[in-house]
Write an enzyme that holds these catalytic residues in place. Structure first.
Site, PDB file in Angstrom:
ATOM      1  N   ASP A  45       4.142   2.371  13.376  1.00 55.70           N
ATOM      2  CA  ASP A  45       3.940   1.332  12.361  1.00 55.70           C
ATOM      3  C   ASP A  45       5.230   1.092  11.584  1.00 55.70           C
ATOM      4  O   ASP A  45       5.808   2.020  11.020  1.00 55.70           O
ATOM      5  CB  ASP A  45       2.844   1.797  11.386  1.00 55.70           C
ATOM      6  CG  ASP A  45       2.540   0.767  10.311  1.00 55.70           C
ATOM      7  OD1 ASP A  45       1.615  -0.035  10.525  1.00 55.70           O
ATOM      8  OD2 ASP A  45       3.219   0.766   9.264  1.00 55.70           O
ATOM      9  N   TYR A  50      10.423  -2.809   5.344  1.00 61.53           N
ATOM     10  CA  TYR A  50      10.935  -1.421   5.394  1.00 61.53           C
ATOM     11  C   TYR A  50      12.423  -1.407   5.775  1.00 61.53           C
ATOM     12  O   TYR A  50      13.068  -0.378   5.674  1.00 61.53           O
ATOM     13  CB  TYR A  50      10.158  -0.553   6.394  1.00 61.53           C
ATOM     14  CG  TYR A  50       8.672  -0.439   6.145  1.00 61.53           C
ATOM     15  CD1 TYR A  50       8.098  -0.882   4.955  1.00 61.53           C
ATOM     16  CD2 TYR A  50       7.829   0.120   7.104  1.00 61.53           C
ATOM     17  CE1 TYR A  50       6.739  -0.786   4.746  1.00 61.53           C
ATOM     18  CE2 TYR A  50       6.457   0.224   6.892  1.00 61.53           C
ATOM     19  CZ  TYR A  50       5.919  -0.242   5.712  1.00 61.53           C
ATOM     20  OH  TYR A  50       4.572  -0.152   5.508  1.00 61.53           O
ATOM     21  N   LYS A  79       4.932  -6.183  10.299  1.00 60.67           N
ATOM     22  CA  LYS A  79       4.192  -6.963   9.294  1.00 60.67           C
ATOM     23  C   LYS A  79       5.050  -8.090   8.714  1.00 60.67           C
ATOM     24  O   LYS A  79       6.269  -7.939   8.594  1.00 60.67           O
ATOM     25  CB  LYS A  79       3.733  -6.045   8.141  1.00 60.67           C
ATOM     26  CG  LYS A  79       3.158  -4.722   8.608  1.00 60.67           C
ATOM     27  CD  LYS A  79       2.586  -3.873   7.499  1.00 60.67           C
ATOM     28  CE  LYS A  79       2.244  -2.479   7.992  1.00 60.67           C
ATOM     29  NZ  LYS A  79       3.360  -1.510   7.961  1.00 60.67           N
ATOM     30  N   HIS A 112       1.209  -8.682   5.380  1.00 59.42           N
ATOM     31  CA  HIS A 112       1.402  -7.396   4.691  1.00 59.42           C
ATOM     32  C   HIS A 112       0.542  -7.279   3.427  1.00 59.42           C
ATOM     33  O   HIS A 112       0.024  -6.212   3.106  1.00 59.42           O
ATOM     34  CB  HIS A 112       2.886  -7.214   4.364  1.00 59.42           C
ATOM     35  CG  HIS A 112       3.310  -5.799   4.224  1.00 59.42           C
ATOM     36  ND1 HIS A 112       4.527  -5.334   4.663  1.00 59.42           N
ATOM     37  CD2 HIS A 112       2.691  -4.720   3.701  1.00 59.42           C
ATOM     38  CE1 HIS A 112       4.621  -4.044   4.399  1.00 59.42           C
ATOM     39  NE2 HIS A 112       3.526  -3.643   3.812  1.00 59.42           N
TER      40      HIS A 112
HETATM   41  N1  LIG Z   1       0.482  -1.821   4.426  1.00 55.81           N
HETATM   42  C1  LIG Z   1       1.019  -1.313   3.339  1.00 55.81           C
HETATM   43  O1  LIG Z   1       1.056  -1.958   2.274  1.00 55.81           O
HETATM   44  C2  LIG Z   1       1.568   0.071   3.390  1.00 55.81           C
HETATM   45  C3  LIG Z   1       1.920   0.723   2.188  1.00 55.81           C
HETATM   46  C4  LIG Z   1       2.408   2.037   2.264  1.00 55.81           C
HETATM   47  C5  LIG Z   1       2.534   2.652   3.503  1.00 55.81           C
HETATM   48  N2  LIG Z   1       2.208   1.979   4.677  1.00 55.81           N
HETATM   49  C6  LIG Z   1       2.312   2.634   6.009  1.00 55.81           C
HETATM   50  O2  LIG Z   1       1.612   3.865   5.956  1.00 55.81           O
HETATM   51  C7  LIG Z   1       2.489   4.920   6.370  1.00 55.81           C
HETATM   52  C8  LIG Z   1       2.127   6.234   5.715  1.00 55.81           C
HETATM   53  O3  LIG Z   1       2.234   6.150   4.305  1.00 55.81           O
HETATM   54  P1  LIG Z   1       3.445   6.800   3.458  1.00 55.81           P
HETATM   55  O4  LIG Z   1       4.668   6.851   4.272  1.00 55.81           O
HETATM   56  O5  LIG Z   1       3.491   6.064   2.180  1.00 55.81           O
HETATM   57  O6  LIG Z   1       2.975   8.256   3.085  1.00 55.81           O
HETATM   58  P2  LIG Z   1       2.068   9.444   3.700  1.00 55.81           P
HETATM   59  O7  LIG Z   1       1.937   9.335   5.175  1.00 55.81           O
HETATM   60  O8  LIG Z   1       0.833   9.507   2.875  1.00 55.81           O
HETATM   61  O9  LIG Z   1       2.935  10.716   3.310  1.00 55.81           O
HETATM   62  C9  LIG Z   1       4.198  10.938   3.847  1.00 55.81           C
HETATM   63  C10 LIG Z   1       4.763  12.210   3.207  1.00 55.81           C
HETATM   64  O10 LIG Z   1       3.998  13.342   3.612  1.00 55.81           O
HETATM   65  C11 LIG Z   1       4.844  14.301   4.230  1.00 55.81           C
HETATM   66  N3  LIG Z   1       4.095  14.882   5.358  1.00 55.81           N
HETATM   67  C12 LIG Z   1       3.764  14.276   6.520  1.00 55.81           C
HETATM   68  N4  LIG Z   1       3.070  15.094   7.320  1.00 55.81           N
HETATM   69  C13 LIG Z   1       2.949  16.257   6.643  1.00 55.81           C
HETATM   70  C14 LIG Z   1       2.342  17.496   6.944  1.00 55.81           C
HETATM   71  N5  LIG Z   1       1.722  17.703   8.098  1.00 55.81           N
HETATM   72  N6  LIG Z   1       2.405  18.480   6.018  1.00 55.81           N
HETATM   73  C15 LIG Z   1       3.036  18.295   4.829  1.00 55.81           C
HETATM   74  N7  LIG Z   1       3.633  17.139   4.480  1.00 55.81           N
HETATM   75  C16 LIG Z   1       3.588  16.132   5.380  1.00 55.81           C
HETATM   76  C17 LIG Z   1       6.085  13.554   4.682  1.00 55.81           C
HETATM   77  O11 LIG Z   1       7.226  14.387   4.659  1.00 55.81           O
HETATM   78  P3  LIG Z   1       8.407  14.394   5.768  1.00 55.81           P
HETATM   79  O12 LIG Z   1       8.600  13.005   6.279  1.00 55.81           O
HETATM   80  O13 LIG Z   1       9.559  14.897   4.972  1.00 55.81           O
HETATM   81  O14 LIG Z   1       7.977  15.355   6.836  1.00 55.81           O
HETATM   82  C18 LIG Z   1       6.189  12.469   3.619  1.00 55.81           C
HETATM   83  O15 LIG Z   1       6.846  12.970   2.474  1.00 55.81           O
HETATM   84  C19 LIG Z   1       3.855   4.379   5.958  1.00 55.81           C
HETATM   85  O16 LIG Z   1       4.913   5.119   6.511  1.00 55.81           O
HETATM   86  C20 LIG Z   1       3.756   2.956   6.427  1.00 55.81           C
HETATM   87  O17 LIG Z   1       3.972   2.887   7.819  1.00 55.81           O
HETATM   88  C21 LIG Z   1       1.724   0.704   4.606  1.00 55.81           C
END
Ligand SMILES: NC(=O)c1ccc[n+]([C@@H]2O[C@H](COP(=O)([O-])OP(=O)(O)OC[C@H]3O[C@@H](n4cnc5c(N)ncnc54)[C@H](OP(=O)(O)O)[C@@H]3O)[C@@H](O)[C@H]2O)c1
Length: 280
Positions: A45, A50, A79, A112
């Site tokens: 994704d 980004y 997106k 988005h």
């Molecule tokens: N549509 C939208 O408006 C929208 C908004 C926000 C996000 N998104 C999408 O959703 C995805 C996920 O959300 P996010 O990036 O905000 O945050 P997230 O997936 O909730 O959290 C990511 C964080 O968790 C850590 N992490 C991942 N796996 C882990 C594990 N097994 N144990 C401990 N820590 C762990 C990562 O660290 P490390 O990377 O340092 O390992 C990073 O700091 C985004 O990357 C994006 O693609 C979409």
């Protein structure tokens, strides 16, 4: 358990994918995407906003080669950002995303956010419908849509979105929206599912993890997919990337679900779609 969901148009998408938000263009991202693909991920994704589509594309090319698979084995999402909204500008933005990714199609293109100008998201949706009807994109969907946005979009849409990517966590379990979408055969997908790590230190989550001999992240991922919610946890750490896909060898109990459902407080970490316009 099936490892893919099936959309109303018959196409499928892996239940677990890799998120890439807040990872800049560069080698770290190329390596993370490649490692994910080699470890068995088939869904990635990204988004124009980004600012990392080039490295995602490079990681995809290296991953395909290293894993010995083909492009068609992968499911790539990007997106349309709010400042590209509008019919012609959406068509141009899609092509620009493909050029940066180095792909000739993506599997899923999303609006988005709905934004606050209804006519603009209608016009943008019409552009996504054109891309879909012309065979230039495999599936089209939305992100951050609340029920009120769907009610209006579905009045003018000739192609129904396959998916809605929204904030969904134990603290914001979106029950009403998920029930509404289920009725309309629109799949739910969660963003920031790990709350950037915050939910991983919740005591209920940690206790359930200990009981199953799994990590807190695996409990949250399993809770999503057992709720029919597609999930895209982000990680650039090789062991975590592997861990987050390793969720098909255990099941949560009814009691686990009950306890996780009790954590709901309708609390968001991101903006409220009701009035978010990309700047506020
Ligand atoms: N549509 C939208 O408006 C929208 C908004 C926000 C996000 N998104 C999408 O959703 C995805 C996920 O959300 P996010 O990036 O905000 O945050 P997230 O997936 O909730 O959290 C990511 C964080 O968790 C850590 N992490 C991942 N796996 C882990 C594990 N097994 N144990 C401990 N820590 C762990 C990562 O660290 P490390 O990377 O340092 O390992 C990073 O700091 C985004 O990357 C994006 O693609 C979409």
């Amino acid at each position: 358990m099936e490892q893919v969901v099936t959309f109303h148009n018959g196409n499928t998408m892996p239940k677990v994918g890799l998120g890439t938000f807040r990872v800049e263009e560069g080698q770290q991202l190329v390596e993370a995407v490649k490692h994910a693909i080699v470890s068995g991920y088939r869904s990635i994704d990204t988004a124009r906003i980004y600012d990392n589509e080039k490295s995602v594309g490079e990681g995809i090319r290296q991953g395909i080669e290293a894993a010995g698979i083909s492009r068609s084995d992968l499911f790539i999402t990007t997106k349309l950002w709010l400042d590209d909204f509008g019919y012609e500008s959406a068509l141009e933005a899609y092509q620009a995303s493909l050029d940066r990714l180095g792909l000739d199609y993506v599997d899923l293109y999303l609006l988005h956010w709905p934004g606050t100008d209804e006519q603009l998201y209608f016009d943008s949706w019409k552009a996504l419908e054109k891309l879909y009807n012309d065979g230039k994109v495999r599936n089209i969907g939305v992100s951050n849509f609340a029920i009120q946005h769907f009610e209006r979009l579905l009045e003018v849409a000739s192609v129904k979105p396959v998916i809605n990517q929204v904030e969904f966590t134990p603290y914001l379990n979106q029950k009403e929206l998920r029930d509404y979408m289920k009725e309309k055969f629109i799949v739910a997908e969660s963003w920031s599912p790990l709350m950037n790590g915050e939910i991983l230190t919740n005591e209920v989550v940690m206790n359930i993890a200990e009981k199953h001999g799994k990590s807190p992240a695996q409990i949250i991922i399993r809770w999503n997919i057992e709720n029919d919610v597609v999930i895209i946890p982000k990680s650039v750490t090789p062991e975590r990337i592997e861990e987050n896909l390793n969720v098909y060898d255990f099941e949560l109990t009814k009691e686990d679900h009950y306890e996780l459902d009790q954590l709901n407080e309708d609390r968001r970490v991101g903006p409220d779609p009701a009035d978010y316009n990309g700047n506020n």
